[in-house]
Design a protein around this motif. Sequence first.
Motif, PDB file in Angstrom:
ATOM      1  N   TYR A 243       0.855  -1.111   0.211  1.00  0.00           N
ATOM      2  CA  TYR A 243      -0.037   0.122  -0.031  1.00  0.00           C
ATOM      3  C   TYR A 243       0.921   1.236  -0.104  1.00  0.00           C
ATOM      4  O   TYR A 243       0.339   2.433  -0.371  1.00  0.00           O
TER       5      TYR A 243
ATOM      6  N   TYR B  63      -4.408  -9.107  -5.397  1.00  0.00           N
ATOM      7  CA  TYR B  63      -5.654  -8.934  -5.083  1.00  0.00           C
ATOM      8  C   TYR B  63      -5.955  -9.646  -3.508  1.00  0.00           C
ATOM      9  O   TYR B  63      -6.546  -8.939  -2.355  1.00  0.00           O
TER      10      TYR B  63
ATOM     11  N   ARG C 176      -3.944  -8.074  -1.025  1.00  0.00           N
ATOM     12  CA  ARG C 176      -4.326  -6.790  -0.400  1.00  0.00           C
ATOM     13  C   ARG C 176      -5.305  -6.903   0.657  1.00  0.00           C
ATOM     14  O   ARG C 176      -5.349  -6.228   1.672  1.00  0.00           O
TER      15      ARG C 176
ATOM     16  N   TYR D  63     -11.405  -2.248   1.973  1.00  0.00           N
ATOM     17  CA  TYR D  63     -10.966  -2.198   0.938  1.00  0.00           C
ATOM     18  C   TYR D  63     -11.573  -2.777  -0.389  1.00  0.00           C
ATOM     19  O   TYR D  63     -11.560  -2.055  -1.684  1.00  0.00           O
TER      20      TYR D  63
ATOM     21  N   SER E 294     -14.108  -0.195  -1.581  1.00  0.00           N
ATOM     22  CA  SER E 294     -13.588   1.031  -1.990  1.00  0.00           C
ATOM     23  C   SER E 294     -13.522   1.191  -3.404  1.00  0.00           C
ATOM     24  O   SER E 294     -13.475   0.033  -4.298  1.00  0.00           O
TER      25      SER E 294
ATOM     26  N   TYR F 207     -10.911   1.331  -5.715  1.00  0.00           N
ATOM     27  CA  TYR F 207      -9.891   0.774  -6.249  1.00  0.00           C
ATOM     28  C   TYR F 207     -10.110  -0.848  -6.144  1.00  0.00           C
ATOM     29  O   TYR F 207      -9.863  -1.647  -6.996  1.00  0.00           O
TER      30      TYR F 207
ATOM     31  N   ILE G  28     -12.418  -1.789  -8.714  1.00  0.00           N
ATOM     32  CA  ILE G  28     -11.602  -1.935  -9.966  1.00  0.00           C
ATOM     33  C   ILE G  28     -10.759  -3.064 -10.121  1.00  0.00           C
ATOM     34  O   ILE G  28     -10.841  -3.880 -11.052  1.00  0.00           O
ATOM     35  N   ASP G  29      -9.917  -3.346  -9.023  1.00  0.00           N
ATOM     36  CA  ASP G  29      -9.176  -4.491  -8.961  1.00  0.00           C
ATOM     37  C   ASP G  29      -9.932  -5.685  -9.425  1.00  0.00           C
ATOM     38  O   ASP G  29      -9.678  -6.757 -10.060  1.00  0.00           O
TER      39      ASP G  29
ATOM     40  N   ARG H 130      -8.074  -2.016 -15.744  1.00  0.00           N
ATOM     41  CA  ARG H 130      -6.545  -2.345 -15.127  1.00  0.00           C
ATOM     42  C   ARG H 130      -5.979  -0.855 -15.129  1.00  0.00           C
ATOM     43  O   ARG H 130      -5.406  -0.548 -14.338  1.00  0.00           O
TER      44      ARG H 130
ATOM     45  N   LEU I  13      -6.896   2.023 -14.746  1.00  0.00           N
ATOM     46  CA  LEU I  13      -7.224   2.998 -13.816  1.00  0.00           C
ATOM     47  C   LEU I  13      -6.453   2.764 -12.582  1.00  0.00           C
ATOM     48  O   LEU I  13      -6.080   3.911 -11.817  1.00  0.00           O
ATOM     49  N   ARG I  14      -5.794   1.447 -12.493  1.00  0.00           N
ATOM     50  CA  ARG I  14      -4.989   1.263 -11.281  1.00  0.00           C
ATOM     51  C   ARG I  14      -3.596   1.837 -11.248  1.00  0.00           C
ATOM     52  O   ARG I  14      -3.111   2.196 -10.497  1.00  0.00           O
TER      53      ARG I  14
ATOM     54  N   ARG J  85      -3.362   4.592  -9.040  1.00  0.00           N
ATOM     55  CA  ARG J  85      -2.949   4.357  -7.737  1.00  0.00           C
ATOM     56  C   ARG J  85      -1.432   4.519  -7.442  1.00  0.00           C
ATOM     57  O   ARG J  85      -1.089   4.776  -6.298  1.00  0.00           O
TER      58      ARG J  85
END
Lengths: 276, 276, 276, 276
Positions: free
Chosen positions: B19, B75, B78, B88, B91, B93, B96-97, B123, B125-126, B129
């Motif tokens: 993170y 994933y 996380r 998480y 959320s 992200y 999205i994940d 992906r 969009l990640r 992050r």
Amino acid sequence: MSNSQKNTSWKHRLHEIIYEADTKEGKLFDVILLVAIIASIILVMLESVESFDNKYHNFLNISEWIITILFSIEYILRIVSIKQPFKYIFSFYGIIDLLSTIPKYLSFILVGSYHFAALRALRLLRVFRILKLARYIGASNRLLIALKASRAKIAVFLFFIVIICVILGTIMYMVEGEENGFTSIPVSVYWAIVTMTTVGYGDISPHTPFGQFIASIIMILGYGIIAIPTGIVSSEMTKSNNTTVHTNTQACPNCAKENHKDDAEFCYNCGSKLNP
Amino acid sequence: MSNSQKNTSWKHRLHEIIYEADTKEGKLFDVILLVAIIASIILVMLESVESFDNKYHNFLNISEWIITILFSIEYILRIVSIKQPFKYIFSFYGIIDLLSTIPKYLSFILVGSYHFAALRALRLLRVFRILKLARYIGASNRLLIALKASRAKIAVFLFFIVIICVILGTIMYMVEGEENGFTSIPVSVYWAIVTMTTVGYGDISPHTPFGQFIASIIMILGYGIIAIPTGIVSSEMTKSNNTTVHTNTQACPNCAKENHKDDAEFCYNCGSKLNP
Amino acid sequence: MSNSQKNTSWKHRLHEIIYEADTKEGKLFDVILLVAIIASIILVMLESVESFDNKYHNFLNISEWIITILFSIEYILRIVSIKQPFKYIFSFYGIIDLLSTIPKYLSFILVGSYHFAALRALRLLRVFRILKLARYIGASNRLLIALKASRAKIAVFLFFIVIICVILGTIMYMVEGEENGFTSIPVSVYWAIVTMTTVGYGDISPHTPFGQFIASIIMILGYGIIAIPTGIVSSEMTKSNNTTVHTNTQACPNCAKENHKDDAEFCYNCGSKLNP
Amino acid sequence: MSNSQKNTSWKHRLHEIIYEADTKEGKLFDVILLVAIIASIILVMLESVESFDNKYHNFLNISEWIITILFSIEYILRIVSIKQPFKYIFSFYGIIDLLSTIPKYLSFILVGSYHFAALRALRLLRVFRILKLARYIGASNRLLIALKASRAKIAVFLFFIVIICVILGTIMYMVEGEENGFTSIPVSVYWAIVTMTTVGYGDISPHTPFGQFIASIIMILGYGIIAIPTGIVSSEMTKSNNTTVHTNTQACPNCAKENHKDDAEFCYNCGSKLNP
């Protein structure tokens, strides 16, 4: 004065004429070079126009030979007049100089070496070397300072644009599909870039109502965010108005480094004495 | 050290790697993730190019499986390494994940699930992050500050543009009519947006003299008012040059909130201790 | 309280709800009106899409009647609640309100009154009246201040653009001629505007080498001078950042003038008492 | 008062009316001239529209004669009222005045002198002379100051754009080739300018994937570097806000020089007394 000293002094003078622009001869050399480069570019251009090439083939050919020989002489003089020739030969401009001079000689050996001809257009890059002259008006330097300062921000911005275009392009590929010209995701991304940057060729354009709706959003987005790089540069330019600008055009006779301080007497890179 | 403490410490380390980006391992993880995301996007793109897909279908398929499995592991890690996994998972992200990992597994169950494939483009969009890295150069943050400050003004401006485009589009629909390509008011509004934003596809263009006259006014208007968002952002950028920017990349190990102050020791959202 | 006083007080309340936006009811009224206007515009748009109109003609017709009746009631209430009705009726918004309400009634009397239908799009102009709400965020007002300050400069600039386009258009008419699509000087000027503003439809484009050369100059010119309006607005925006902005949304109950100072108790135009 | 003095005084008055704009008559003269120029330009435009010319040929012809005669009278008065007529005749505006008046007379002698007709469009340039009026609002002058100050920077920038377009155009010529519309290097450079300036006609567009990739880079480049001229002008405009602007519209009665200081009593060029 010994023979060796004489030799050095002669090289000194040549170096000052070819590599620098603060003597009368140095400026004259740069102006002649500029004219030769521009003439050569016009030749390359006209050669590519078929109807023109058919008519004046001989004239173009001879002119090209003259310019190629002139540039060859310049290339050799550049090597001769510098203390560390290999530093020049493998420098950016050294390679450009070689690549833009060689194609004509190759055409003598290899008859069908048509594709190398366009390499001569690289000669135009040499114009930037002569921009040392432009540096005197201070404008180009100030521009470069502002650009360098905003480099990081603009890179982030362009990176951001590319990501948005990839995502929007993919969406459009799904919405419009192959029957409307969005044949693959790369093509759709290409279309998104064409639209976002407000270029808008019209070779591909959305046909479904929903596609046109998304396209409208992309356009308004592109129209709105063009403000961002502009804002970045504007604020940097305002700052750079207060900065002093160096106009020293000297190049180190040893390692060819430039951008020395106005009152520099030794090269900041290799420490050798600069030409007075 | 008790077993439970060991466990927490192990989770601590994992959390810091995945993170955050202020340890060596954290940075390395982000770089690897970035490369994986970009590789994966290129795969999605190439897959959509028919001629390429026909030739290298197996290669694309296997590569996609490898990346999907890697992302699945990420994933799960996380979820494991955070104290409140559901925060998480639900959320932005987190969703999205999940959405960008699942399509490949679906294609295993549902053979014809072609349409889900494009979800993998999410992906990309990640990448945002991972821009935590970019935050170090300070540029993207400054940009965001200036944009947030001018958000309201730009929204009003874009709202204004849309209204003008609707009215002008309606007028053009009346002036040019369906025989010149302005088949309905929505299409005319689409055309007005294309023109106002200076995109100009040319798929629809006015043919009557009066229509061309109105189009000219729209263009000059669009050319003139592009100055407005630019002016807004410029003046904000100039202001934001004086603002200090936070470069803390820590994320709360409990609730995953970010943007903590540089010297923050506790999460401003849930109050739990931040990783030192 | 006498009957007449009661009557006045009732009008007072209505005036505050309809014309102003600083009471809870006033804001609610504005929001409802905004929704009604947007719904109505969407109806006008959908009606013009033939395939949609064929399917849902009845639905569109009934919805339009409902909205028309609502707007008629609002129009009457506006007349009733103001002390000098004629000032409202002949004001800009009074005329817009009437013109955008009447077409539906006309379609009842004159069966073929198709062309009046588009007048309903004028309803969109009414949105600007409700922007009193937006004034609260201060953004639109600041924008207007900067635009008003740079009005003269931008007018001179646009005048300059038009002159250049006329001259360049005439030159292109002579260079390219009617056989390349430049059929008359007005069409060539239209093309010059399309090019200068970087819209570039491509419906007309130069075909002779000399024409393309001139076109290149126009494009670079247009690309370069877009900086001018931007520079104007940028410098004005920077200045206007220091200006205070009024957010009083009160309208005079007598003459309907707006833009009163924040602490105004009497109308600056007719002197009558403002609603507390 | 002697005869000669009377004569001079008469010339003085005429000079003040025709060449200046600080008396009532002088302003009126400029307004009438402006109207005549605009009317004349509209005539030239309408004449070029074939369908219009066929219908109203006589009306256009007679109107043109009236305007030509009016401009001839003005031309003679300008020569008469100035002390050194040749300075006017061979000045920029003197030549424009002659060239834009003569075509109609030529059409009387040479029946087929169609091509000279367009010279009349040069009349539009005369509008700039009347902009002395605009100078009163101070706006155009401030614009000119900012532009003059940023002239060098913008020139360097445009020079830079042209070099990039030549290099990128040549690359595209090699990549796309003649079969995709890039028939020669000059045409490819023209395309690069069309793309870089975000005009995007679409008459030529890349078809190979690699060509589209390079085109994307050019577009993003063009979209990004439009920020540069904007930044230049913005920062100059901000500076010029503090500069005082001269609004003296007097022209020297002897040599016709303008731009005298506000309190000038003698011409800064030839030393003769200015009109009080």
